[in-house]
Motif scaffolding. Structure first.
Motif, short mmCIF file in Angstrom:
data_model
loop_
_atom_site.label_atom_id
_atom_site.label_comp_id
_atom_site.label_asym_id
_atom_site.label_seq_id
_atom_site.Cartn_x
_atom_site.Cartn_y
_atom_site.Cartn_z
N GLN A 223 26.64 75.26 -12.87
CA GLN A 223 26.31 74.97 -14.27
C GLN A 223 25.60 73.63 -14.34
O GLN A 223 25.92 72.72 -13.59
CB GLN A 223 27.58 74.96 -15.12
CG GLN A 223 27.36 75.17 -16.61
CD GLN A 223 27.12 73.87 -17.34
OE1 GLN A 223 27.54 72.82 -16.89
NE2 GLN A 223 26.44 73.95 -18.48
N ALA A 224 24.61 73.52 -15.23
CA ALA A 224 23.78 72.32 -15.24
C ALA A 224 23.79 71.56 -16.57
O ALA A 224 23.02 70.63 -16.73
CB ALA A 224 22.34 72.70 -14.88
N GLY A 225 24.61 71.93 -17.51
CA GLY A 225 24.62 71.26 -18.81
C GLY A 225 25.28 69.89 -18.76
O GLY A 225 26.23 69.67 -18.03
N SER A 243 24.21 68.03 -11.79
CA SER A 243 24.08 66.97 -12.80
C SER A 243 22.84 66.13 -12.54
O SER A 243 22.16 66.27 -11.54
CB SER A 243 25.33 66.09 -12.82
OG SER A 243 25.29 65.12 -11.79
N ARG A 244 22.55 65.20 -13.47
CA ARG A 244 21.35 64.39 -13.37
C ARG A 244 21.65 62.90 -13.33
O ARG A 244 20.76 62.08 -13.54
CB ARG A 244 20.43 64.68 -14.56
CG ARG A 244 21.08 64.38 -15.92
CD ARG A 244 20.13 64.69 -17.07
NE ARG A 244 20.72 64.45 -18.37
CZ ARG A 244 20.76 63.27 -18.96
NH1 ARG A 244 20.26 62.21 -18.36
NH2 ARG A 244 21.31 63.14 -20.15
N HIS A 245 22.88 62.52 -13.06
CA HIS A 245 23.25 61.10 -13.09
C HIS A 245 22.98 60.48 -11.73
O HIS A 245 23.65 60.76 -10.74
CB HIS A 245 24.72 60.96 -13.48
CG HIS A 245 24.99 61.46 -14.86
ND1 HIS A 245 24.72 60.72 -15.98
CD2 HIS A 245 25.45 62.65 -15.31
CE1 HIS A 245 25.02 61.42 -17.06
NE2 HIS A 245 25.46 62.60 -16.68
N LYS A 273 32.85 71.14 -7.66
CA LYS A 273 32.03 70.18 -6.93
C LYS A 273 30.94 69.64 -7.84
O LYS A 273 30.24 70.42 -8.51
CB LYS A 273 31.40 70.83 -5.69
CG LYS A 273 32.38 71.53 -4.76
CD LYS A 273 33.45 70.60 -4.22
CE LYS A 273 34.38 71.34 -3.27
NZ LYS A 273 35.54 70.51 -2.85
N ILE A 274 30.77 68.32 -7.85
CA ILE A 274 29.74 67.69 -8.66
C ILE A 274 28.61 67.24 -7.74
O ILE A 274 28.81 66.42 -6.85
CB ILE A 274 30.31 66.51 -9.46
CG1 ILE A 274 31.35 67.03 -10.46
CG2 ILE A 274 29.20 65.76 -10.19
CD1 ILE A 274 32.02 65.97 -11.28
N MET A 275 27.42 67.82 -7.93
CA MET A 275 26.29 67.60 -7.03
C MET A 275 25.04 67.26 -7.83
O MET A 275 24.31 68.14 -8.28
CB MET A 275 26.06 68.84 -6.16
CG MET A 275 27.25 69.20 -5.28
SD MET A 275 27.01 70.68 -4.26
CE MET A 275 25.70 70.12 -3.14
N PRO A 276 24.77 65.97 -8.05
CA PRO A 276 23.57 65.58 -8.80
C PRO A 276 22.29 65.94 -8.04
O PRO A 276 22.28 66.02 -6.81
CB PRO A 276 23.71 64.05 -8.91
CG PRO A 276 25.14 63.74 -8.60
CD PRO A 276 25.59 64.82 -7.67
#
Length: 488
Positions: A223-225, A243-245, A273-276
């Motif tokens: 998910q990309a929101g 993500s974009r951070h 998993k958080i993968m910018p």
């Protein structure tokens, strides 16, 4: 008494590869830049990612050609093949790499998309992923439905129900095996197929799903929101966030916020998993890399691109101004705009004021200002510097890994795999080889709770197959073999 972070268990770095898209990330002027339509380009990048033992290969999606001032925006649009078709073809020329496609939940239907994703998971033997995106854009919606759009307030409720229905369909096949009847050559299912009955605000589905349970049970959900509702949707539903951070501080704040939401849904921190997204520029020294990064940015923001960016912020025609001249003393339009198919700027006056302050402080031209304000390479330096910085982000809980976006198609990932990946492996934070066969194995994600525990992963080169060895030769002959390494 304090504890050194060096004494703590080190987190594993996750990496994925994003195929450069139809925007100014890609440097088309570079003579090494190739086609983004030719299948060989997809094969090259995917095989490079697999050689680097990346978790997955990621494709974005554009559903309508973007426009600027009523005309096709020819600076960044050259076409985009349909994602799942490309990924299905890549399943035949890769063996372990995850295959992630962006598919819009606003402009599709659950039954059909669930079939396509389950099929991809079978074809790839458990490597499929779905990046769930939504849209309230009437311009894009005109290609799909009368009235053009879904109200913004409904886009995540529809997406949540869409994923829920898809999971009901995937779970409707009870555990069992496909075996072949020796006399007829037909496949026989050992296991029950349940009926699906769903009646919700957005979807009514009733019947039997016609694709057997896929190797992963459920494809991995990405998910990309970034809005509050998007973060909540990810915490309740997703396996990975794109993500974009880009800074350490922003990354840690986002990471903390999203991970704390998981407990509301009975989930643990490791289940998401958080993968910018991340870009990079390498050089033999940090100084050489900085010069390389500056040249990349200059090529990414041509004079025409600089004016286009300015028009998107100001919401008006700015073609009369010199991109190598000063920022004009005009105020942005509050309503409307000159671009279609892009995310619209929410508060143009505030953004324009920020841009003007930076231009005045640093005495920047329009083009220099756009280069300054529209992003830069996330990781710049020698291979050792970039490996160290990536590791620092992950160990500091600013990310679980990164989705790398190279600036060249298709060879932009080559140097990273050859020069940075070995250093991450030496640091003990990145795999030396794949340890499982499915994308869930790579990401350290359990099988969905509705499924039984998976059998132990097969060893490399001996992945479980949909077609069992007992199938008669005539039946097996219809199943294409994987294309040998080096062929496309």
């Amino acid at each position: 008494m304090t504890t050194s972070t060096d004494a703590l268990p080190r987190k594993r770095v996750h990496l994925a590869a994003h195929f450069p898209g139809v925007n100014n990330t890609t440097v088309w002027a570079d003579p090494r830049s190739g086609s983004q339509i030719d299948f060989a380009s997809f094969v090259h990048l995917a095989r490079t990612a697999e050689r680097g033992r990346f978790d997955f290969f990621f494709l974005a999606e554009g559903l309508r050609l973007r426009e600027l001032k009523g005309r096709i925006h020819d600076l960044d649009v050259v076409g985009r093949p349909e994602s799942l078709t490309v990924l299905a073809a890549l399943a035949a020329v890769t063996g372990r790499l995850g295959l992630a496609g962006t598919v819009n939940a606003t402009f599709n239907e659950p039954y059909e998309l669930a079939r396509r994703l389950a099929t991809l998971d079978h074809l790839s033997e458990g490597r499929a992923a779905w990046n769930v995106v939504t849209s309230s854009d009437a311009f894009t919606g005109e290609n799909f439905r009368r009235g053009g759009y879904l109200d913004r307030a409904d886009r995540y409720t529809r997406a949540a129900e869409f994923v829920r229905v898809s999971r009901e369909l995937w779970d409707s096949w009870a555990p069992g095996d496909l075996v072949a009847d020796q006399e007829s050559g037909h496949f026989v299912r050992h296991g029950d197929v349940g009926a699906v009955r769903h009646d919700g605000p957005h979807f009514t589905v009733e019947g039997h799903f016609n694709v057997p349970r896929a190797p992963q049970g459920h494809p991995v959900i990405i998910q990309a929101g970034d809005s509050d509702e998007g973060r909540e949707f990810a915490a309740s539903t997703a396996d990975v966030i794109f993500s974009r951070h880009g800074t350490l501080e922003e990354g840690r704040a986002f990471y903390t916020d999203v991970k704390r939401r998981l407990s509301r849904y009975g989930r643990e921190r490791h289940e998401l998993k958080i993968m910018p997204a991340a870009t990079f520029a390498l050089g033999d020294t940090d100084e050489e890399a900085a010069e390389h990064a500056a040249e990349i940015r200059r090529l990414q923001v041509s004079p025409q691109t600089a004016i286009a960016f300015l028009e998107q912020i100001w919401g008006r025609d700015m073609s009369a101004y010199d991109p190598d001249g000063p920022l004009p003393d005009v105020e942005p339009e509050q309503e409307g705009g000159v671009s279609q198919g892009r995310v619209q700027v929410a508060d143009r006056a505030a953004v324009a004021a920020k841009w003007r302050a930076v231009a005045e402080e640093k005495n920047l031209t329009i083009r220099q200002l756009v280069i300054e304000m529209t992003g830069r390479q996330s990781f710049v330096g020698s291979p050792a510097t970039v490996a160290r910085r990536i590791d620092e982000f992950v160990q500091a809980d600013a990310a679980d890994g990164f989705i790398l976006v190279p600036h060249l198609t298709p060879g932009g990932l080559d140097d990273f795999v050859d020069r940075v990946v070995p250093l991450l492996q030496e640091r003990g934070v990145f795999r030396a080889d794949y340890e499982g066969t499915t994308l869930r194995d790579h990401l350290g994600l359990a099988v969905p709770r509705s499924l039984p525990e998976a059998a132990p992963a097969a060893t490399s080169g001996d992945a479980p197959r949909l077609v069992p060895e007992a199938v008669p030769t005539a039946v097996r002959a219809a199943v294409p073999a994987a294309v040998p390494e080096g062929e496309s």
